[in-house]
Write an enzyme that holds these catalytic residues in place. Structure first.
Site, mmCIF file in Angstrom:
data_model
loop_
_atom_site.group_PDB
_atom_site.id
_atom_site.type_symbol
_atom_site.label_atom_id
_atom_site.label_comp_id
_atom_site.label_asym_id
_atom_site.label_seq_id
_atom_site.Cartn_x
_atom_site.Cartn_y
_atom_site.Cartn_z
ATOM 1 C CG ASN A 237 -2.110 1.001 1.018
ATOM 2 O OD1 ASN A 237 -2.707 1.046 -0.044
ATOM 3 N ND2 ASN A 237 -2.402 1.770 2.042
ATOM 4 C CD GLU A 239 2.687 4.832 -6.511
ATOM 5 O OE1 GLU A 239 2.362 5.774 -7.261
ATOM 6 O OE2 GLU A 239 3.791 4.762 -5.962
ATOM 7 C CD GLU A 749 6.366 35.216 16.472
ATOM 8 O OE1 GLU A 749 6.397 36.416 16.812
ATOM 9 O OE2 GLU A 749 7.358 34.635 15.977
ATOM 10 N NE ARG A 827 15.497 39.559 15.124
ATOM 11 C CZ ARG A 827 16.196 39.602 16.256
ATOM 12 N NH1 ARG A 827 17.463 39.211 16.265
ATOM 13 N NH2 ARG A 827 15.652 40.044 17.367
ATOM 14 C CD GLU A 1208 15.188 33.548 16.609
ATOM 15 O OE1 GLU A 1208 14.500 33.778 15.598
ATOM 16 O OE2 GLU A 1208 15.299 34.351 17.556
#
Length: 1276
Positions: A237, A239, A749, A827, A1208
């Site tokens: 299954n 495909e 966010e 930024r 970050e």
């Protein structure tokens, strides 16, 4: 369609461990173990499978084990669960159960695995948070010969004694792990072993629209196929299950052991039953290669090479060899091998059997073959190779592991006995036509020729003509694909030449490594700040007990919502007809989203402004019914011309100036410069690909407009505010609750609100709970991602590389709404310098409004785009000066006390320390000489290395967001309930806040608990974003704790030897409040772009990375050989979490800069809507050697307990990989006599790398003239 048949809906009833991440078997979050008894081998077989694809009807005689079945937190964790949790390998945790089950299944089959086994087991699993290293590190402890080879250290010395480091600095102690005892595993149900001995009967299941038949014999199968020639045959299954919009009324399930296990060795080759799984084919071929003479196994070895990279094990374990052939995919990995080898297929029908050869006539068109509808593929014979016969297979994809091919091929040559004269040659390609094809003309021309350089030249010329593609061909990348056909033949030519001369070199495998850090000394045991405390939810996540939004048990009378979205990028809506949807069982109502379609106006003049624009929503009793009804809604459009790209937007003046920053005298700076360079760079966008898609559950309370919302969001305040506005009630009637998220990265966010408001309105209208969790393709289409950027620059500099003046313009593709685009551009402009002191700057940012889904926040929030363009011109000017790039970068670095281009003074500037330590720990200069020597000795493999700094500003650039609140309750038993304004999405924020509260109150972490984040405990929270959440929430928590301690002070003084519990009991009895709120705001933050005055950031985080790569000049493939990172995180609150954030960000950045590419049609339709086409880094993409060091002795006085933000800042360090690739490309171009500068846009995909490595082959495949054709995809 997978929702009707897959295991997922069944497992979700009472079991929440098995996660739905993509619905197409591409992420592994839903991995389970399938066990069955094999009567032929007389043993129980265990293998992994994707629950999202595995049909529930196929579970006849099968046992399923989920993550809940192997261990739990209430009794005992299984070692596979314990080790990933305690080695810090679980962050958001959404992928963790799937990874645990992949490891568990491996251990059931191989209790003492090799490292290669572990890496292979994870080929079908993805993780977006960790960067993979801690997962591999934890599971390395299962190896026979486990040693402490994963170490990270604060020390700058790379040559520290391994054992010295091991004793003092491991982030976990493997001696604490419980041993693996294979005898204690759950037994296979005995009744399933006896079932196979009974006479098998045909099984039939009927659904509302689909019938499933499982024949008991081959004769029954053939008869059914004759009766229902259009019925789909299903084995794994893999495909049919992926085609969510396809409804097949009849499925025939092939579970016939004579078809699955019938493997026969004949004089001509090996015959496999067509239903043999790819894993079993791999096992048989591997055994044959080991036992037979090498000259007989050339084809087998090539097939094994293709199978090695064929999807993940979850797919290979269930997908059938025959299914791979019959789906007739034009980019099949195996079909070119079978075609070039002349494999034979045996077909059967009621009329009898016939044998056909897989040749150029087998595929008759796209997804079509010569097999008749009533025929069934019975077996596949793969021939032995002969003496003097050589065979190779090649594949190029975006990602090495679990990826579909861009171009794939099988190549075979047979020489006349004892000569190098070609007797027969077959060159078969996939990805170059609607079908797998043979290069017939080329093969004819090469037959009878000697295998020499003249043949090579003629073959490439012929292939360039025969393997042509329209410049508008589906899939795009036309020049790249054409070049690959030549490159693959050249590789084949060299391979055969090498074998003819009997010179072979084996591959070298290197294990991934790392170094870990020292723990603080002289610290109380109870004080966990600075210690590698395990993520507080790690064990629950590893056991599947952690509850995410969609895991919340269903309410009585709950409804499900499915969005109806636009299929046009820009159009007027002429009509919306939901009448057909009303006839779907369980339909409740249809909502038209008038507000967004009119921009807040009336119903007249409805318009959509992007593909995926929400038009309305269908509410029904079940998920399946709501999806069916949504598809039945008919919409008529009047199409308008869309704006899709930055370039078109600029030409039509549809962009607006966001911000500008100017400093110094740019004109004078250029006049004083020795050189001036101008150029531009494009950076593509990025999909967040959090493993948990957007999800909302809205529960109306029945009085005064009250509503409770369970949402996967980073921003409770905006979710509350927007919902209240949509319902016309005050915010105090709306409670938003977040337990945890399965990843966020900025994508939750603001963008969750477009779903949450719709779900809330539906719940308000019906008066019943309403739930919606987006499918992966819906989420990718609707929610937007990182902003694509175009940067144009003019830079003036001196002969020594010192920058004097910079003029730069940034353009970002904002999509169809403003969202956070202004903040992103701000930024970007504030980070246009990266870490370099530029005396004269003129910069401007433009936001382009286009007809794409609105782009939004993403880890880095514009900073990486701004810095990437800075490194582009820095790289170019170093080459212009003829100086080493590391010298030019260093000469331009800031110093302590310098002013940035936005006039903020740099204090506590540790970047130069990071730089020097990274140069030293990476052994940069010695390795650079080795790379130069390697490049001299290798023409088609090149290595490059680059060292890159980063300076990332910490604060929201919107000043009022730099605030946080907390609430602390102390109960009479001494336990503490802590609540703060931040949300947990895997970054370990709750863990750090517990550590902060533990130190503040002086009590063990075991006494402190965080339940959730909610608007009725801490109001007006800032979004969990901008990397400041630990800073501001930590200070708020500390503030609340200090209030409690101040109240307890008289009691502690009167009973100094008392316990915490004694003091709390006394306080309660003396009517002293044991509840306190805390608050914090970052002081003195604010900046004015017009005057270029103020202080946009509270402080900066610094880091440096050095990366080495190796590129394949012929295919554009690359390997990340080694990365060294030195990061200043202040005094770490939790080194394990901080290191996890550094590694996770870095690997996410590898995706951004080298792999992940969003592809759009010229009409604005997104092609890349799931893991099938959109590739994030996998386990095999991380650097082979991965070293992370935390800078020592650098306390930060401006954050809680001298720590620094870490979420970050590290992401941009992966630019070191991009520029190392560019360095390697320069070497390749120099070998071709090309020395001028070149432009390399991001991401550095195999296509861009190969096209940049100009050589004879690229010149034979020139690009079509722009404007003379309509491209398949456009750069947005």
């Amino acid at each position: 369609m997978f929702f009707m048949f897959s295991l997922i809906p069944v497992l979700s009833v009472g079991l929440c461990g098995t996660k739905l991440g993509c619905g197409e078997g591409g992420c592994g979050a839903c991995t389970v173990m399938i066990s069955k008894y094999d009567p032929f081998q007389k043993k129980i077989l265990h293998h992994t499978a994707n629950a999202c694809l595995f049909p529930i009807c196929a579970l006849h005689h099968v046992a399923v084990t989920t993550v809940e079945g192997i261990g739990n937190t209430k009794s005992r964790l299984h070692p596979a669960q314990e080790r990933i949790a305690k080695s810090h390998g679980s962050q958001c945790g959404f992928c963790t159960p799937g990874i645990v089950m992949s490891m568990y299944t491996l251990l059931r089959n191989k209790p003492k695995p090799k490292m290669e086994d572990i890496e292979d087991a994870f080929q079908g699993n993805l993780c977006r948070c960790t960067g993979y290293r801690p997962i591999l590190e934890g599971y390395r402890t299962f190896l026979r010969t486990y040693v402490y080879s994963f170490l990270l250290c604060f020390s700058s010395s790379y040559l520290h004694s391994l054992f010295q480091t091991m004793m003092s600095s491991s982030l976990f102690d493997s001696s604490e792990f419980q041993p693996l005892d294979p005898t204690q595993e759950p037994i296979f149900p005995p009744e399933l072993m006896t079932q196979r001995n009974k006479e098998q009967k045909q099984v039939c299941f009927k659904g509302e629209r689909v019938m499933w038949i499982q024949p008991a014999t081959l004769q029954e199968l053939v008869a059914l196929k004759s009766q229902y020639p259009n019925a789909k045959l299903v084995v794994g299954n893999t495909e049919v299950g992926k085609k969510k919009n396809m409804v097949t009324t009849l499925l025939l399930y092939v579970d016939l052991w004579e078809k699955k296990n019938n493997t026969s060795h004949w004089s001509a080759g090996i015959t496999f039953g067509a239903a043999c799984t790819l894993s079993s084919v791999e096992e048989v071929l591997r055994k044959a290669v080991a036992e037979l003479p090498s000259y007989k196994t050339e084809i087998f070895q090539a097939a094994l090479e293709q199978l090695r990279w064929f999807a993940g094990p979850q797919i290979r374990n269930v997908a059938a060899l025959g299914g791979n052939i019959m789906t007739a995919s034009p980019i099949s990995d195996l079909n070119p091998v079978l075609m070039a080898s002349g494999s034979k297929l045996t077909l059967i029908s009621v009329e009898g059997k016939r044998t056909v050869t897989m040749d150029e006539k087998f595929f008759t068109g796209y997804r079509k073959t010569i097999v008749k509808p009533e025929e069934v593929l019975l077996s596949v014979e793969i021939p032995y190779s002969k003496e003097g016969e050589y065979f190779s297979a090649f594949k190029q994809a975006y990602r090495r592991e679990d990826d579909i091919a861009i171009v794939t091929c099988g190549m075979r040559v047979l020489f006349q006995h004892g000569t190098s004269r070609v007797q027969e040659v077959k060159l078969s390609y996939g990805g170059m036509a609607p079908t797998t094809i043979l290069a017939l003309k080329t093969c004819q021309e090469l037959t009878g020729r000697d295998w020499n350089e003249k043949l090579l030249q003629d073959a490439c010329r012929l292939l360039a003509g025969e393997m042509d593609l329209s410049p508008s061909a589906p899939g795009g990348m036309v020049e790249f694909r054409r070049t690959l056909t030549l490159s693959f033949f050249f590789k084949f030519y060299l391979t055969v030449l090498q074998k003819l001369s009997k010179q072979q070199n084996g591959p070298v495998s290197v294990a991934r490594e790392g170094r870990l850090g020292k723990m603080p000394r002289g610290q109380l045991v109870e004080d966990t700040v600075g210690r590698p405390l395990v993520h507080v939810s790690a064990a629950k996540q590893a056991c599947g007990e952690a509850v995410y939004c969609d895991d919340i048990p269903h309410y009585e009378n709950e409804l499900y919502l499915t969005l109806v979205t636009s299929t046009k990028a820009h159009a007027k809506i002429l009509s919306v007809d939901a009448s057909e949807a009303q006839s779907v069982p369980g339909f409740v109502c249809f909502l038209l989203h008038v507000y967004t379609l009119t921009g807040g106006g009336s119903k007249s003049g409805l318009q959509v402004t992007c593909v995926g624009h929400i038009i309305g929503a269908v509410i029904a009793d079940t998920q399946e019914h709501s999806r069916r009804a949504a598809k039945a809604v008919k919409i008529k459009y009047e199409e308008l011309k869309p704006i899709v790209t930055i370039q078109v937007c600029w030409l039509r003046s549809a962009s607006s100036i966001s911000s500008q920053i100017k400093k110094g005298d740019v004109k004078k700076g250029f006049e004083e410069s020795d050189h001036i360079l101008e150029g531009e760079m494009y950076l593509g966008g990025q999909e967040h690909f959090y493993l948990e898609t957007h999800c909302t559950l809205a529960v109306p309370k029945g009085e005064d407009g009250e509503m409770e919302l369970f949402v996967s969001t980073q921003n409770l305040t905006k979710t509350q505010e927007f919902t209240a506005t949509a319902l016309g009630v005050p915010s105090n009637r709306i409670v938003v609750r977040v337990k945890r998220m399965g990843g966020g990265f900025g994508g939750k966010e603001t963008r969750n609100t477009i779903l949450t408001t719709v779900v809330a309105v539906a719940a308000f209208k019906t008066g019943r709970p309403v739930r919606c969790m987006l499918d992966r393709d819906e989420d990718m289409l609707i929610s937007g991602g990182r902003h694509p950027f175009l940067g144009r620059y003019k830079v003036g500099f001196m002969k020594n590389g010192k920058v004097k003046s910079l003029e730069v313009s940034y353009y970002c593709n904002g999509g169809n709404s403003t969202d956070l685009s202004h903040g992103v551009m701000d930024r970007a402009l504030l980070h246009l310098d990266n870490s370099y002191n530029i005396p004269n700057v003129s910069s401007v940012g433009f936001i382009c409004k286009t007809n794409l889904s609105s782009n939004t926040a993403f880890r880095g929030f514009g900073g990486p785009q701004g810095m990437m363009i800075a490194e582009c011109w820095m790289s170019d000017l170093a080459r212009k000066c003829g100086l080493p790039p590391e010298e030019v970068r260093k000469i331009n670095l800031y110093h302590e006390g310098d002013l940035t281009h936005f006039n903020q003074k740099l204090e506590g500037f540790t970047l130069r320390r990071c730089w020097d330590e990274c140069l030293s720990s990476s052994n940069y200069h010695a390795r650079k000489k080795l790379i130069e020597e390697f490049n001299k000795q290798n023409r088609w493999k090149k290595r490059g290395m680059c060292i890159i700094p980063t300076k990332f500003g910490i604060s929201f650039t919107v000043p009022f967001l730099n605030q946080a609140g907390a609430l602390v309750h102390v109960y009479t038993d001494g336990s503490v309930l802590l609540t703060h304004g931040g949300t947990e999405m895997g970054q370990g924020l709750h863990t750090k806040m517990i550590q902060v509260a533990s130190r503040s109150l002086g009590i063990p972490t075991s006494k402190i608990y965080i339940s959730e984040t909610s608007t009725n405990t801490v109001p007006n929270t800032s979004p969990t974003a901008a990397s400041v959440s630990a800073d501001i929430n930590g200070m708020a928590v500390h503030n609340a704790c200090q209030t409690i301690l101040k109240r307890l002070e008289p009691i502690k003084q009167s009973n100094p030897k008392g316990s915490w519990e004694d003091w709390i009991k006394t306080a309660y009895e003396n009517c002293i409040s044991l509840s306190a709120t805390g608050f914090y705001r970052i002081p003195d933050v604010g900046y004015n772009f017009e005057t270029n005055k103020g202080k946009p950031f509270h402080y900066f985080s610094y880091g440096v990375a050095c990366s080495e790569v190796e590129i394949d000049c012929l295919t554009g493939d690359h390997k990340n050989i080694r990365t060294d990172i030195v990061m200043d995180v202040g005094t770490s609150l939790n080194p394990a979490i901080d290191i996890g954030q550094i590694e996770g960000a870095f690997v996410q950045g590898i995706g951004l800069f080298t792999m992940e590419e969003l592809r759009y049609s010229p009409e604005g339709n997104l092609y890349t809507r799931g893991p099938g086409m959109y590739k994030i880094p996998a386990f095999g993409d991380i650097p082979t050697e991965f070293y992370v060091s935390l800078l020592r002795d650098c306390p930060n006085s401006k954050a809680i307990y001298s720590s620094k933000a870490v979420g970050e800042p590290p992401l941009f360090l992966s630019a070191s990989v991009f520029y190392a690739i560019k360095d390697a490309i320069y070497s390749a171009r120099e070998d071709s006599g090309v020395t001028e500068p070149f432009r390399l846009d991001s991401p550095a995909t195999p296509e861009r790398i190969r096209n940049a490595c100009v050589d004879t082959f690229t010149k034979m495949c020139p690009s079509a003239e722009p404007g003379t054709f309509k491209p398949w995809s456009v750069r947005v």
